[in-house]
Every structure is written in C-alpha cells, then in structure tokens.
Design a protein around this motif. Sequence first.
Motif, PDB file in Angstrom:
ATOM      1  N   GLU A  18      69.955  52.365  94.076  1.00 38.53           N
ATOM      2  CA  GLU A  18      70.128  52.473  95.529  1.00 38.53           C
ATOM      3  C   GLU A  18      71.338  51.677  95.994  1.00 38.53           C
ATOM      4  OE1 GLU A  18      66.299  51.252  96.976  1.00 38.53           O
ATOM      5  OE2 GLU A  18      65.430  53.249  96.684  1.00 38.53           O
ATOM      6  N   ARG A  19      71.553  50.512  95.385  1.00 38.95           N
ATOM      7  CA  ARG A  19      72.719  49.693  95.736  1.00 38.95           C
ATOM      8  C   ARG A  19      74.015  50.381  95.318  1.00 38.95           C
ATOM      9  NH1 ARG A  19      71.521  44.081  93.144  1.00 38.95           N
ATOM     10  NH2 ARG A  19      73.505  43.521  94.098  1.00 38.95           N
ATOM     11  N   VAL A  20      74.009  51.002  94.134  1.00 36.96           N
ATOM     12  CA  VAL A  20      75.178  51.747  93.666  1.00 36.96           C
ATOM     13  C   VAL A  20      75.451  52.907  94.613  1.00 36.96           C
ATOM     14  CG1 VAL A  20      76.075  53.230  91.826  1.00 36.96           C
ATOM     15  CG2 VAL A  20      74.913  51.090  91.233  1.00 36.96           C
ATOM     16  N   GLU A  21      74.402  53.592  95.013  1.00 35.78           N
ATOM     17  CA  GLU A  21      74.552  54.740  95.924  1.00 35.78           C
ATOM     18  C   GLU A  21      75.115  54.288  97.273  1.00 35.78           C
ATOM     19  OE1 GLU A  21      74.501  58.749  96.977  1.00 35.78           O
ATOM     20  OE2 GLU A  21      74.433  57.741  95.036  1.00 35.78           O
ATOM     21  N   ALA A  22      74.676  53.147  97.764  1.00 37.06           N
ATOM     22  CA  ALA A  22      75.213  52.613  99.022  1.00 37.06           C
ATOM     23  C   ALA A  22      76.704  52.296  98.876  1.00 37.06           C
ATOM     24  CB  ALA A  22      74.439  51.374  99.448  1.00 37.06           C
ATOM     25  N   TYR A  23      77.080  51.727  97.739  1.00 35.44           N
ATOM     26  CA  TYR A  23      78.485  51.430  97.467  1.00 35.44           C
ATOM     27  C   TYR A  23      79.286  52.735  97.388  1.00 35.44           C
ATOM     28  CZ  TYR A  23      82.664  49.857  94.992  1.00 35.44           C
ATOM     29  OH  TYR A  23      83.958  49.617  94.624  1.00 35.44           O
ATOM     30  N   ARG A  24      78.738  53.749  96.710  1.00 29.12           N
ATOM     31  CA  ARG A  24      79.404  55.045  96.591  1.00 29.12           C
ATOM     32  C   ARG A  24      79.660  55.650  97.974  1.00 29.12           C
ATOM     33  NH1 ARG A  24      78.741  60.060  97.203  1.00 29.12           N
ATOM     34  NH2 ARG A  24      76.606  59.867  97.896  1.00 29.12           N
ATOM     35  N   LYS A  25      78.655  55.606  98.833  1.00 25.96           N
ATOM     36  CA  LYS A  25      78.807  56.150 100.181  1.00 25.96           C
ATOM     37  C   LYS A  25      79.854  55.381 100.981  1.00 25.96           C
ATOM     38  CE  LYS A  25      74.185  58.109 100.560  1.00 25.96           C
ATOM     39  NZ  LYS A  25      72.872  57.998 101.223  1.00 25.96           N
ATOM     40  N   GLU A  26      79.900  54.070 100.804  1.00 23.66           N
ATOM     41  CA  GLU A  26      80.903  53.252 101.493  1.00 23.66           C
ATOM     42  C   GLU A  26      82.309  53.615 101.005  1.00 23.66           C
ATOM     43  OE1 GLU A  26      82.597  50.365 104.045  1.00 23.66           O
ATOM     44  OE2 GLU A  26      80.728  51.484 104.077  1.00 23.66           O
ATOM     45  N   LEU A  27      82.450  53.813  99.694  1.00 21.26           N
ATOM     46  CA  LEU A  27      83.755  54.238  99.162  1.00 21.26           C
ATOM     47  C   LEU A  27      84.180  55.573  99.759  1.00 21.26           C
ATOM     48  CD1 LEU A  27      83.669  53.438  95.323  1.00 21.26           C
ATOM     49  CD2 LEU A  27      85.067  52.345  97.082  1.00 21.26           C
ATOM     50  N   GLU A  28      83.247  56.500  99.879  1.00 23.68           N
ATOM     51  CA  GLU A  28      83.564  57.793 100.496  1.00 23.68           C
ATOM     52  C   GLU A  28      83.995  57.613 101.941  1.00 23.68           C
ATOM     53  OE1 GLU A  28      81.192  61.308  98.194  1.00 23.68           O
ATOM     54  OE2 GLU A  28      80.237  60.487  99.979  1.00 23.68           O
ATOM     55  N   ARG A  29      83.311  56.735 102.661  1.00 25.74           N
ATOM     56  CA  ARG A  29      83.649  56.504 104.058  1.00 25.74           C
ATOM     57  C   ARG A  29      85.053  55.918 104.184  1.00 25.74           C
ATOM     58  NH1 ARG A  29      84.192  52.848 107.683  1.00 25.74           N
ATOM     59  NH2 ARG A  29      83.617  51.084 106.384  1.00 25.74           N
ATOM     60  N   VAL A  30      85.362  54.925 103.340  1.00 28.81           N
ATOM     61  CA  VAL A  30      86.654  54.245 103.405  1.00 28.81           C
ATOM     62  C   VAL A  30      87.789  55.149 102.930  1.00 28.81           C
ATOM     63  CG1 VAL A  30      87.991  52.335 102.399  1.00 28.81           C
ATOM     64  CG2 VAL A  30      85.665  51.934 103.213  1.00 28.81           C
ATOM     65  N   THR A  31      87.569  55.855 101.840  1.00 31.71           N
ATOM     66  CA  THR A  31      88.641  56.670 101.264  1.00 31.71           C
ATOM     67  C   THR A  31      88.719  58.068 101.867  1.00 31.71           C
ATOM     68  OG1 THR A  31      87.259  57.524  99.460  1.00 31.71           O
ATOM     69  CG2 THR A  31      88.465  55.470  99.048  1.00 31.71           C
ATOM     70  N   ARG A  32      87.642  58.473 102.544  1.00 31.31           N
ATOM     71  CA  ARG A  32      87.543  59.829 103.095  1.00 31.31           C
ATOM     72  C   ARG A  32      87.736  60.889 102.007  1.00 31.31           C
ATOM     73  NH1 ARG A  32      90.526  59.283 108.960  1.00 31.31           N
ATOM     74  NH2 ARG A  32      89.298  57.491 109.619  1.00 31.31           N
ATOM     75  N   GLN A  33      87.250  60.552 100.818  1.00 28.78           N
ATOM     76  CA  GLN A  33      87.311  61.432  99.653  1.00 28.78           C
ATOM     77  C   GLN A  33      85.942  61.427  98.987  1.00 28.78           C
ATOM     78  OE1 GLN A  33      90.285  62.686  97.941  1.00 28.78           O
ATOM     79  NE2 GLN A  33      91.696  62.053  99.527  1.00 28.78           N
ATOM     80  N   PRO A  34      85.569  62.522  98.324  1.00 29.83           N
ATOM     81  CA  PRO A  34      84.315  62.513  97.570  1.00 29.83           C
ATOM     82  C   PRO A  34      84.389  61.500  96.426  1.00 29.83           C
ATOM     83  CG  PRO A  34      85.204  64.744  97.755  1.00 29.83           C
ATOM     84  CD  PRO A  34      86.240  63.813  98.274  1.00 29.83           C
ATOM     85  N   VAL A  35      83.317  60.758  96.224  1.00 31.76           N
ATOM     86  CA  VAL A  35      83.241  59.775  95.136  1.00 31.76           C
ATOM     87  C   VAL A  35      81.973  60.062  94.344  1.00 31.76           C
ATOM     88  CG1 VAL A  35      83.044  57.317  94.556  1.00 31.76           C
ATOM     89  CG2 VAL A  35      84.455  58.029  96.506  1.00 31.76           C
ATOM     90  N   THR A  36      82.124  60.220  93.039  1.00 36.47           N
ATOM     91  CA  THR A  36      80.950  60.456  92.198  1.00 36.47           C
ATOM     92  C   THR A  36      80.261  59.135  91.889  1.00 36.47           C
ATOM     93  OG1 THR A  36      82.160  60.219  90.122  1.00 36.47           O
ATOM     94  CG2 THR A  36      82.057  62.449  91.087  1.00 36.47           C
ATOM     95  N   ARG A  37      79.012  59.231  91.515  1.00 34.10           N
ATOM     96  CA  ARG A  37      78.266  58.041  91.112  1.00 34.10           C
ATOM     97  C   ARG A  37      78.941  57.393  89.899  1.00 34.10           C
ATOM     98  NH1 ARG A  37      72.150  58.989  90.012  1.00 34.10           N
ATOM     99  NH2 ARG A  37      72.127  59.229  92.253  1.00 34.10           N
ATOM    100  N   ALA A  38      79.411  58.219  88.970  1.00 38.05           N
ATOM    101  CA  ALA A  38      80.088  57.689  87.777  1.00 38.05           C
ATOM    102  C   ALA A  38      81.339  56.905  88.158  1.00 38.05           C
ATOM    103  CB  ALA A  38      80.442  58.823  86.821  1.00 38.05           C
ATOM    104  N   ASN A  39      82.114  57.425  89.103  1.00 38.24           N
ATOM    105  CA  ASN A  39      83.320  56.703  89.534  1.00 38.24           C
ATOM    106  C   ASN A  39      82.956  55.408  90.249  1.00 38.24           C
ATOM    107  OD1 ASN A  39      85.179  58.424  88.430  1.00 38.24           O
ATOM    108  ND2 ASN A  39      85.427  59.638  90.283  1.00 38.24           N
TER     109      ASN A  39
END
Length: 57
Positions: A18-39
């Motif tokens: 869940e923490r990784v997923e929250a970080y992934r969503k934040e990266l998407e918000r900041v970069t405005r690009q899709p971010v995979t869980r692996a990335n």
Amino acid sequence: MAPQDHQVSIRLSTELLERVEAYRKELERVTRQPVTRANALRSLVDAGLELVEKEKK
C-alpha cells in the motif's frame, strides 16, 4: 528489459505494498506520466541504496 537486467520476485506485506502504491500514485501526480509499480519499486530501491551508501562514507 535490457539484456543485463534480471527479474527478481519478492513478497511484500499488504501494508508495504500500500505504501509503494501511494508512492507510485504520487510519482504519477508529480510527473503527469503513467508509472508502473515495478518502476516505483526500482526508484525506491535505488534511493534507499544511495542513502545507505552515502551514510557509509
């Protein structure tokens, strides 16, 4: 995947995932690009290793 890359499987607790997923969503918000869980996981591992290696010096 580059020829020198290796696939690694790990088990994560629900809380950690869940923490990784929250970080992934934040990266998407900041970069405005899709971010995979692996990335997101690679980014977190890289940042963690840099921090640990910096503390050793």
